[in-house]
Design a protein around this motif. Structure first.
Motif, PDB file in Angstrom:
ATOM      1  N   UNK A  67       0.858  -1.184   0.000  1.00 62.30           N
ATOM      2  CA  UNK A  67       0.000   0.000   0.000  1.00 62.30           C
ATOM      3  C   UNK A  67       0.897   1.238   0.000  1.00 62.30           C
ATOM      4  N   UNK A  68       0.767   2.060  -1.059  1.00 64.92           N
ATOM      5  CA  UNK A  68       1.645   3.220  -1.214  1.00 64.92           C
ATOM      6  C   UNK A  68       1.403   4.227  -0.093  1.00 64.92           C
ATOM      7  N   UNK A  69       2.484   4.617   0.612  1.00 65.58           N
ATOM      8  CA  UNK A  69       2.371   5.585   1.713  1.00 65.58           C
ATOM      9  C   UNK A  69       3.338   6.748   1.541  1.00 65.58           C
ATOM     10  N   UNK A  70       4.054   6.804   0.433  1.00 62.85           N
ATOM     11  CA  UNK A  70       4.968   7.906   0.189  1.00 62.85           C
ATOM     12  C   UNK A  70       6.158   7.888   1.131  1.00 62.85           C
ATOM     13  N   UNK A  71       6.443   9.027   1.752  1.00 58.12           N
ATOM     14  CA  UNK A  71       7.607   9.182   2.621  1.00 58.12           C
ATOM     15  C   UNK A  71       7.310   8.853   4.079  1.00 58.12           C
ATOM     16  N   UNK A  72       6.186   8.233   4.351  1.00 53.63           N
ATOM     17  CA  UNK A  72       5.812   7.998   5.748  1.00 53.63           C
ATOM     18  C   UNK A  72       6.822   7.118   6.479  1.00 53.63           C
ATOM     19  N   UNK A  73       7.345   6.101   5.815  1.00 51.76           N
ATOM     20  CA  UNK A  73       8.330   5.236   6.468  1.00 51.76           C
ATOM     21  C   UNK A  73       9.567   6.019   6.884  1.00 51.76           C
ATOM     22  N   UNK A  74      10.009   6.927   6.033  1.00 52.00           N
ATOM     23  CA  UNK A  74      11.209   7.710   6.328  1.00 52.00           C
ATOM     24  C   UNK A  74      10.955   8.718   7.443  1.00 52.00           C
ATOM     25  N   UNK A  75       9.812   9.392   7.398  1.00 52.84           N
ATOM     26  CA  UNK A  75       9.515  10.351   8.460  1.00 52.84           C
ATOM     27  C   UNK A  75       9.323   9.645   9.796  1.00 52.84           C
ATOM     28  N   UNK A  76       8.690   8.473   9.778  1.00 51.84           N
ATOM     29  CA  UNK A  76       8.528   7.719  11.020  1.00 51.84           C
ATOM     30  C   UNK A  76       9.883   7.259  11.554  1.00 51.84           C
ATOM     31  N   UNK A  77      10.742   6.881  10.661  1.00 49.54           N
ATOM     32  CA  UNK A  77      12.061   6.413  11.055  1.00 49.54           C
ATOM     33  C   UNK A  77      12.848   7.502  11.774  1.00 49.54           C
TER      34      UNK A  77
END
Length: 312
Positions: A67-77
């Motif tokens: 499921x496409x979430x954009x940059x959410x993984x990076x910002x959460x990281x």
């Protein structure tokens, strides 16, 4: 008939030139021989990298469609995950401790082996053996037993089990890496054997002692080899996984002191099934290793000496 009137022998025909195959044909043959490598690089390296890059922008749990979430993984990281930053600190601490100690020990042993007259082959093989065995899970488990409560270190020094002490667990993992100094030692030994002996003889005539010879001759002449080992061991240190997994039982404990970057990446990807998040972590690690390597190459201009050049 006089000699001048004798008929001259016909000149020998020139050897027929071997026709070269057309350029396209030669290139086609080259691609045929390169095709196994090209196919392997595309299928086993480039394609997985492309898929990983795509997954880093998705929420993917290995069971459902991404499921496409954009940059959410990076910002959460970077902003919402304190364990991520603890893994970064643990990894950087490990790199700073393990790599210099390993290279220093490898150089010391290489210097000792260089002047050894008898048994050099045996000792070189014996010191190299840990590099072949140290990355295995079995050796890591033995290392855990040595530094555990009631283990060899506890019996000798009475310090208790290192693997359960936040201040000592990371040092136990670093010592396992330092113990695997065989590969850089062999490279150092090869570099030392290439240094001309006349340089040491001239320095000795000028009154230079062993320490001065080491600083003024050995280190500058060996600097390309030092740089080569430094780059290789730094890249490997950022990717350390097996020792931390075995010593901490896959948890990165105690108190996340051995929660190395790759161990936390494994936890997010294969334990928590957050493969998109793990892919983002993998790409950040790739970028960091690339930047660190570029910095090492950039700074090498000021301290690496090449004999074929007139300056540093």
């Amino acid at each position: 008939m006089t000699t001048a009137q004798m008929p001259k022998a016909a000149p020998a025909p020139e050897a027929a030139a071997v026709p070269r195959p057309p350029r396209r044909r030669r290139e086609g043959a080259a691609w045929v021989f390169l095709s196994p490598w090209v196919l392997g690089a595309c299928v086993l390296t480039l394609l997985p990298m492309a898929v990983s890059l795509y997954l880093s922008f998705t929420d993917y749990d290995l069971f459902n469609s991404p499921n496409w979430v954009g940059l959410r993984n990076y910002t959460q990281m970077f902003t919402e995950d304190p364990r991520y930053w603890r893994s970064v600190v643990a990894t950087l601490t490990y790199v700073v401790i393990a790599v210099p100690l390993q290279l220093a020990l490898a150089l010391i042993v290489a210097l000792a082996l260089k002047n050894m007259k008898r048994g050099k082959g045996f000792y070189r093989s014996a010191f190299y053996a840990p590099s072949l065995l140290g990355a295995s899970m079995s050796i890591a488990l033995v290392w855990r037993a040595i530094f555990n409560d009631g283990g060899t270190i506890d019996n000798l020094f009475g310090t208790g089990g290192w693997v359960f002490k936040p201040g000592w667990a990371l040092l136990a993992v670093a010592l396992l890496t330092v113990w695997q100094f065989g590969a850089p030692m062999v490279i150092f030994l090869a570099g030392l054997q290439q240094i001309p002996g006349e340089l040491y003889e001239a320095a000795e005539v000028d009154g230079a002692g062993r320490w001065r010879q080491f600083l003024s001759i050995t280190v500058p002449m060996l600097s390309p080899v030092i740089f080569f080992n430094l780059v290789l061991q730094t890249i490997q240190a950022f990717q350390v996984f097996t020792p931390a997994f075995a010593i901490s039982a896959g948890k990165g404990g105690p108190a996340d002191s051995t929660l190395f970057y790759t161990l936390y990446l494994y936890d997010r990807g294969f334990v928590a099934s957050h493969m998109g998040y793990a892919s983002a972590m993998a790409w950040v690690l790739l970028i960091v290793i690339g930047v660190v390597t570029a910095v090492l190459f950039r700074t090498s201009r000021s301290w690496v000496f090449y004999a074929s050049e007139g300056d540093r």
